[in-house]
Design a protein around this motif. Structure first.
Motif, PDB file in Angstrom:
ATOM      1  N   LEU A  47      71.300  10.631  -3.788  1.00  0.00           N
ATOM      2  CA  LEU A  47      70.978   9.327  -4.663  1.00  0.00           C
ATOM      3  C   LEU A  47      69.349   8.702  -4.109  1.00  0.00           C
ATOM      4  O   LEU A  47      69.157   9.116  -3.008  1.00  0.00           O
ATOM      5  N   ASP A  48      68.771   8.446  -4.935  1.00  0.00           N
ATOM      6  CA  ASP A  48      67.299   7.848  -4.601  1.00  0.00           C
ATOM      7  C   ASP A  48      66.997   6.608  -5.111  1.00  0.00           C
ATOM      8  O   ASP A  48      67.916   5.997  -5.810  1.00  0.00           O
ATOM      9  N   ARG A  49      65.857   6.186  -4.866  1.00  0.00           N
ATOM     10  CA  ARG A  49      65.347   4.853  -5.549  1.00  0.00           C
ATOM     11  C   ARG A  49      66.147   3.908  -4.867  1.00  0.00           C
ATOM     12  O   ARG A  49      66.306   2.638  -5.746  1.00  0.00           O
ATOM     13  N   LEU A  50      66.523   3.543  -3.612  1.00  0.00           N
ATOM     14  CA  LEU A  50      67.271   2.804  -2.964  1.00  0.00           C
ATOM     15  C   LEU A  50      66.575   1.861  -2.248  1.00  0.00           C
ATOM     16  O   LEU A  50      65.294   2.215  -1.783  1.00  0.00           O
ATOM     17  N   PRO A  51      66.919   0.465  -1.972  1.00  0.00           N
ATOM     18  CA  PRO A  51      65.901  -0.489  -1.204  1.00  0.00           C
ATOM     19  C   PRO A  51      65.756   0.163   0.358  1.00  0.00           C
ATOM     20  O   PRO A  51      64.843   0.724   0.502  1.00  0.00           O
ATOM     21  N   GLU A  52      66.803   0.201   1.083  1.00  0.00           N
ATOM     22  CA  GLU A  52      66.822   0.676   2.408  1.00  0.00           C
ATOM     23  C   GLU A  52      68.147   1.081   2.832  1.00  0.00           C
ATOM     24  O   GLU A  52      68.857   0.386   3.463  1.00  0.00           O
ATOM     25  N   ALA A  73      60.710  -0.855  -0.176  1.00  0.00           N
ATOM     26  CA  ALA A  73      59.714   0.166  -0.962  1.00  0.00           C
ATOM     27  C   ALA A  73      60.584   0.767  -2.129  1.00  0.00           C
ATOM     28  O   ALA A  73      59.871   1.134  -2.857  1.00  0.00           O
ATOM     29  N   GLY A  74      61.965   0.558  -2.117  1.00  0.00           N
ATOM     30  CA  GLY A  74      62.671   1.285  -3.146  1.00  0.00           C
ATOM     31  C   GLY A  74      62.600   2.781  -3.126  1.00  0.00           C
ATOM     32  O   GLY A  74      62.793   3.425  -4.103  1.00  0.00           O
ATOM     33  N   VAL A  75      62.366   3.390  -2.011  1.00  0.00           N
ATOM     34  CA  VAL A  75      62.278   4.924  -1.898  1.00  0.00           C
ATOM     35  C   VAL A  75      63.375   5.465  -1.006  1.00  0.00           C
ATOM     36  O   VAL A  75      63.075   6.331  -0.469  1.00  0.00           O
ATOM     37  N   GLY A  76      64.379   4.693  -0.618  1.00  0.00           N
ATOM     38  CA  GLY A  76      65.339   4.954  -0.025  1.00  0.00           C
ATOM     39  C   GLY A  76      66.120   6.114  -0.534  1.00  0.00           C
ATOM     40  O   GLY A  76      66.509   6.160  -1.792  1.00  0.00           O
ATOM     41  N   ARG A  77      66.796   7.069   0.378  1.00  0.00           N
ATOM     42  CA  ARG A  77      67.582   8.104  -0.180  1.00  0.00           C
ATOM     43  C   ARG A  77      68.834   8.578   0.609  1.00  0.00           C
ATOM     44  O   ARG A  77      68.831   8.152   1.863  1.00  0.00           O
TER      45      ARG A  77
END
Length: 303
Positions: free
Chosen positions: A193-198, A165-169
């Motif tokens: 850091l945010d907007r990471l895959p998983e 979802a690209g909302v991993g943090r």
């Protein structure tokens, strides 16, 4: 004067979910030994080489709230459950902090960052990311990976979000809860850091002040190992992808004196690479589903 170090033997400790086992092996994947079997979905592992102990988490079945943490000798002897069912919901990555004699771990469905003494006593909740009942379906609040930076007095953890979802943090906070606050309302939590895959597991190179993590989301930024300067201000870290083409990367272990890393994935591979990702290659593949991994230099008599 003889300044040589006592003889040590390097070993990897790898968790095999398919087999429900804790395995020990040499860094080239050979001499595999089963340290513990019949583990209930093992996920995170940590080794205390000096004390001759290995610790691991068992996720259990999330709907049953039956996760546990176990400890055993390096040969599997004296196996004991130190955190029983009902204390932590779904324990994931575990970190052993030698200086303070504490175990730190993330509780996924419990949506908590927790710690205890090495015998499992004095369990504390340091961070509450959500309500385990009301927010159960909100994967953005699931806590997964954990690392501790005693120099700066901070903990880092991952909240992976839903699949791809690209909302991993990656978040961080002080090791101790600020005075007058609680784990649920502490004011020092930062989104590092945010907007990471998983993002999944975390490890720290303390000498170089570098944070490493695995990410099991889709390429090009997922299924990777990444790193970024640990002391970057919140929101300003610039990740560097150092290893790619994992099959849902999970476990991460750093051998800092050897300047190399070891990585596991759910596809059943164990990889070795330089800390910059150079010369990365699998040492094992098709081993079932692998999760946590730890690297340790064991006293020769304990190997």
């Amino acid at each position: 004067m003889n300044l040589s170090h006592p003889a040590t033997t390097p070993r990897l400790f790898v968790l095999n979910v398919s087999a429900g086992a804790v395995l020990s092996m040499t860094p080239d994947g050979k001499d595999q030994q089963v340290i513990a079997s019949h583990c209930h979905i093992p996920d995170g592992v940590a080794v205390d080489a000096d004390a001759g102990r290995v610790y691991w988490t068992n996720m259990g079945v999330p709907s049953a709230d039956d996760g546990t943490i176990e400890r055993a000798g390096l040969d599997g002897s004296n196996r004991v459950t130190i955190v029983p069912q009902g204390v932590t919901h779904t324990p994931k990555q575990i970190h052993l902090e030698k200086q303070t004699g504490k175990l730190y771990w993330c509780d996924r469905e419990g949506m908590r960052v927790m710690r205890s003494d090495l015998d499992g006593s004095a369990v504390e909740t340091l961070v509450v990311a959500g309500d385990s009942a009301a927010d159960l379906g909100d994967q953005t609040k699931w806590c997964v990976g954990i690392a501790v930076d005693p120099v700066a007095g901070q903990i880092y953890w991952t909240q992976k979000g839903s699949d791809n979802a690209g909302v991993g943090r990656i978040l961080r906070a002080g090791i101790e809860i600020p005075a007058g606050q609680t784990a649920a309302d502490r004011s020092d939590v930062e989104v590092w850091l945010d907007r990471l895959p998983e993002p999944i597991d975390l490890e720290i190179d303390h000498a170089q002040r570098m944070l490493y993590w695995t990410d099991r989301g889709d390429p090009p930024t997922g299924n990777t190992v990444n790193r970024a300067p640990l002391d970057a201000p919140a929101g300003q870290a610039r990740p560097e992808i150092v290893l790619t083409h994992l099959m849902e990367g999970i476990g991460l272990a750093l051998d800092l004196p050897g300047e190399r890393m070891f990585v596991t994935d759910l596809g059943g591979s164990v990889y070795v690479a330089g800390l910059d990702g150079s010369e990365g290659h699998p040492i094992l593949f098709a081993q079932g589903n692998l999760t946590g991994i730890a690297y340790a230099e064991l006293p020769a008599a304990k190997a």
